[in-house]
Design a protein around this motif. Structure first.
Motif, PDB file in Angstrom:
ATOM      1  N   UNK A  83       7.606 -90.440 134.486  1.00 38.42           N
ATOM      2  CA  UNK A  83       8.977 -90.085 134.130  1.00 38.42           C
ATOM      3  C   UNK A  83      10.017 -90.938 134.851  1.00 38.42           C
ATOM      4  N   UNK A  84       9.779 -91.258 136.136  1.00 31.99           N
ATOM      5  CA  UNK A  84      10.809 -91.964 136.908  1.00 31.99           C
ATOM      6  C   UNK A  84      10.943 -93.423 136.481  1.00 31.99           C
ATOM      7  N   UNK A  85       9.846 -94.112 136.310  1.00 32.75           N
ATOM      8  CA  UNK A  85       9.919 -95.514 135.899  1.00 32.75           C
ATOM      9  C   UNK A  85      10.502 -95.643 134.497  1.00 32.75           C
ATOM     10  N   UNK A  86      10.144 -94.727 133.612  1.00 28.45           N
ATOM     11  CA  UNK A  86      10.687 -94.770 132.251  1.00 28.45           C
ATOM     12  C   UNK A  86      12.168 -94.417 132.250  1.00 28.45           C
ATOM     13  N   UNK A  87      12.577 -93.473 133.090  1.00 27.31           N
ATOM     14  CA  UNK A  87      13.999 -93.105 133.174  1.00 27.31           C
ATOM     15  C   UNK A  87      14.829 -94.282 133.669  1.00 27.31           C
ATOM     16  N   UNK A  88      14.353 -94.968 134.688  1.00 33.67           N
ATOM     17  CA  UNK A  88      15.061 -96.148 135.200  1.00 33.67           C
ATOM     18  C   UNK A  88      15.155 -97.218 134.118  1.00 33.67           C
ATOM     19  N   UNK A  89      14.064 -97.400 133.394  1.00 31.99           N
ATOM     20  CA  UNK A  89      14.053 -98.395 132.323  1.00 31.99           C
ATOM     21  C   UNK A  89      15.084 -98.058 131.249  1.00 31.99           C
ATOM     22  N   UNK A  90      15.167 -96.798 130.856  1.00 28.61           N
ATOM     23  CA  UNK A  90      16.123 -96.402 129.829  1.00 28.61           C
ATOM     24  C   UNK A  90      17.571 -96.533 130.308  1.00 28.61           C
ATOM     25  N   UNK A  91      17.825 -96.245 131.570  1.00 26.97           N
ATOM     26  CA  UNK A  91      19.171 -96.449 132.108  1.00 26.97           C
ATOM     27  C   UNK A  91      19.560 -97.923 132.026  1.00 26.97           C
ATOM     28  N   UNK A  92      18.604 -98.789 132.348  1.00 25.67           N
ATOM     29  CA  UNK A  92      18.863-100.224 132.232  1.00 25.67           C
ATOM     30  C   UNK A  92      19.092-100.640 130.794  1.00 25.67           C
ATOM     31  N   UNK A  93      18.323-100.064 129.859  1.00 24.31           N
ATOM     32  CA  UNK A  93      18.493-100.391 128.450  1.00 24.31           C
ATOM     33  C   UNK A  93      19.874 -99.978 127.943  1.00 24.31           C
ATOM     34  N   UNK A 103      25.875-105.942 118.724  1.00 24.03           N
ATOM     35  CA  UNK A 103      25.393-104.564 118.783  1.00 24.03           C
ATOM     36  C   UNK A 103      24.280-104.281 117.777  1.00 24.03           C
ATOM     37  N   UNK A 104      24.391-104.841 116.565  1.00 27.50           N
ATOM     38  CA  UNK A 104      23.376-104.562 115.549  1.00 27.50           C
ATOM     39  C   UNK A 104      22.009-105.106 115.980  1.00 27.50           C
ATOM     40  N   UNK A 105      21.990-106.291 116.544  1.00 30.80           N
ATOM     41  CA  UNK A 105      20.737-106.860 117.040  1.00 30.80           C
ATOM     42  C   UNK A 105      20.237-106.091 118.259  1.00 30.80           C
ATOM     43  N   UNK A 106      21.157-105.671 119.113  1.00 31.42           N
ATOM     44  CA  UNK A 106      20.779-104.911 120.301  1.00 31.42           C
ATOM     45  C   UNK A 106      20.152-103.578 119.923  1.00 31.42           C
ATOM     46  N   UNK A 107      20.649-102.976 118.841  1.00 32.09           N
ATOM     47  CA  UNK A 107      20.101-101.696 118.385  1.00 32.09           C
ATOM     48  C   UNK A 107      18.647-101.853 117.946  1.00 32.09           C
ATOM     49  N   UNK A 108      18.327-102.987 117.322  1.00 35.42           N
ATOM     50  CA  UNK A 108      16.953-103.259 116.900  1.00 35.42           C
ATOM     51  C   UNK A 108      16.043-103.361 118.121  1.00 35.42           C
ATOM     52  N   UNK A 109      16.483-104.092 119.141  1.00 39.73           N
ATOM     53  CA  UNK A 109      15.681-104.241 120.362  1.00 39.73           C
ATOM     54  C   UNK A 109      15.561-102.919 121.110  1.00 39.73           C
ATOM     55  N   UNK A 110      16.650-102.159 121.141  1.00 44.57           N
ATOM     56  CA  UNK A 110      16.629-100.863 121.816  1.00 44.57           C
ATOM     57  C   UNK A 110      15.578 -99.958 121.181  1.00 44.57           C
ATOM     58  N   UNK A 111      15.527 -99.968 119.874  1.00 44.05           N
ATOM     59  CA  UNK A 111      14.540 -99.154 119.159  1.00 44.05           C
ATOM     60  C   UNK A 111      13.127 -99.691 119.385  1.00 44.05           C
ATOM     61  N   UNK A 112      12.969-100.997 119.269  1.00 43.60           N
ATOM     62  CA  UNK A 112      11.641-101.585 119.362  1.00 43.60           C
ATOM     63  C   UNK A 112      11.038-101.444 120.756  1.00 43.60           C
TER      64      UNK A 112
END
Length: 438
Positions: A83-93, A103-112
């Motif tokens: 949970x902690x490593x994934x939470x840190x990763x999502x905050x960075x994302x 933003x449109x390209x970033x949304x694709x990477x965020x999802x992928x």
């Protein structure tokens, strides 16, 4: 558009009212056909951007239900979920998404890059009252068998029809060979099998995962006669599919992860020998009946095939680009789905990650893969009952970490969602092996 909205609403309604575990099995069975379904329904519903998000909508509904159960203390947070490593990763994302150039390209990477970890969370926490390892294996096996059958129909009988349906057909030459709008559909002027999926590489990685899972089940578990016949047909069609995708990275992932599973994990001569015979006979048969296979293999080794010959060069060039900008070029600037100019081209998954997210968050994502690998191993040693996913996924996930340094195709969305759903099931404390017989 109205038809798409209605269909999407129906899928969300199913996810809301149906038991979470049954929804997840349904998604696992339908996911490999997502691209085929959208393409087949194109004349009726159009491009399908709205309906195409059916799996994300259904999974999001299940995710919210699970989070609610955790907050109301009906279920506990899985201690083997990182949970902690994934939470840190999502905050960075999220931080990188706000600062993204487009933003449109970033949304694709965020999802992928991020959504597969949400899938991991869902499958690790879903309450399993109805489903057992046996029932999940039956569902996945039926779905995989349909994938392999459709792939052979596409390759042997309806290649042009599938290419036209997927809108990748360009023209047919007088000698019968097809030209595609996308180069990934051919290798050294030979057609590659792609079946119901968006491309040969995605089908290859999916096939590798399915084959490792069911090979372990077939060669190590006690099965009844019907189960043995079903799995043998599945494995024969599966390895035929894997070979004809001509996805060298998928071949390597299958062989390397199988070595870890059987030689290091199982450590019993009988299943190791039987599995080795299965692979050798399958490859020898395909070499005997498929002249293209020998040509493509030698072309890859000698450097005649373009991507293989430039892999070392692009590895060095990409690392130099990352060295110049260690904090990353921005979310969405390097991934393949962008229609805008990429910051730099790379065939290496981890260089793509480091190029977009920067070195620090790239390392964090690698650590998530490795921590999950060790967590599944730790769970298998501590749990009273484990399942096939627990036995297979540490080896397979570690292999993906290694393969990510030589290929970018581990980035394919369908494969990523399958990969992390299997990892979630591997640490789900309510899933036991009980009865493996299919």
């Amino acid at each position: 558009m109205i038809v798409q909205i209605i269909l999407l609403a129906i899928m969300v309604g199913i996810a809301f009212f149906m038991q979470e575990e049954k929804v997840l099995l349904l998604i696992l069975m339908l996911l490999p056909f997502n691209f085929l379904i959208k393409s087949a329904f194109y004349p009726v519903i159009g491009a399908g951007q709205v309906f195409g998000s059916w799996k994300e909508a259904m999974l999001s509904t299940v995710f919210l239900k699970i989070v609610y159960h955790i907050f109301t203390k009906k279920i506990a947070l899985n201690k083997y979920f990182p949970i902690w490593s994934i939470s840190i990763f999502f905050l960075g994302m999220v931080f990188l998404f706000v600062r993204a150039p487009i933003m449109t390209d970033a949304l694709i990477s965020l999802k992928s890059l991020g959504y597969s970890l949400v899938v991991f969370f869902i499958f690790a926490h879903v309450q399993l009252r109805f489903l057992t390892n046996r029932k999940i294996s039956i569902g996945i096996g039926i779905s995989a068998l349909a994938v392999f059958i459709i792939a052979h129909i596409e390759q042997l009988l309806l290649t042009r029809q599938f290419a036209e349906m997927y809108h990748v057909f360009k023209e047919q030459l007088p000698n019968g060979r097809l030209l595609y709008t996308e180069s990934a559909y051919t290798i050294l002027a030979r057609n590659r099998m792609f079946g119901p999926m968006v491309g040969p590489n995605e089908l290859g990685m999916y096939s590798a995962l399915i084959l490792v899972y069911f090979s372990y089940l077939f060669f190590t578990q006690k099965l009844d006669r019907t189960s043995k016949i079903f799995l043998l047909v599945l494995l024969i069609l599966g390895i035929s599919t894997l070979i004809q995708t001509y996805s060298r990275a998928s071949w390597a992932v299958f062989l390397m992860s199988s070595f870890f599973v059987f030689v290091i994990g199982v450590r019993k001569w009988k299943p190791i020998i039987y599995f080795g015979i299965y692979v050798l006979v399958s490859v020898a048969t395909m070499v005997a009946i498929n002249k293209d296979l020998r040509f493509i293999f030698t072309g890859s080794v000698t450097g005649k095939e373009a991507s293989a010959s430039t892999r070392v060069e692009t590895f060095g060039a990409s690392s130099a680009k990352i060295y110049k900008k260690p904090l990353g070029y921005g979310l969405g600037t390097i991934q393949y789905s962008t229609k805008n100019p990429r910051s730099f081209n790379t065939e290496i998954f981890w260089w793509m990650v480091a190029g977009e997210l920067g070195i620090i968050f790239g390392i964090i994502l690698i650590l998530i893969y490795l921590i999950t690998t060790f967590n599944i191993l730790h769970y298998s040693q501590r749990a009273m009952y484990t399942n096939t996913f627990t036995a297979v996924m540490p080896s397979f996930l570690f292999t993906i970490v290694v393969a990510g340094w030589s290929s970018v195709i581990v980035f394919d969305p369908t494969f990523q969602e399958y990969l992390w759903s299997f990892c979630g099931l591997a640490i789900n404390p309510l899933l036991t092996k009980t009865d493996y017989e299919l």
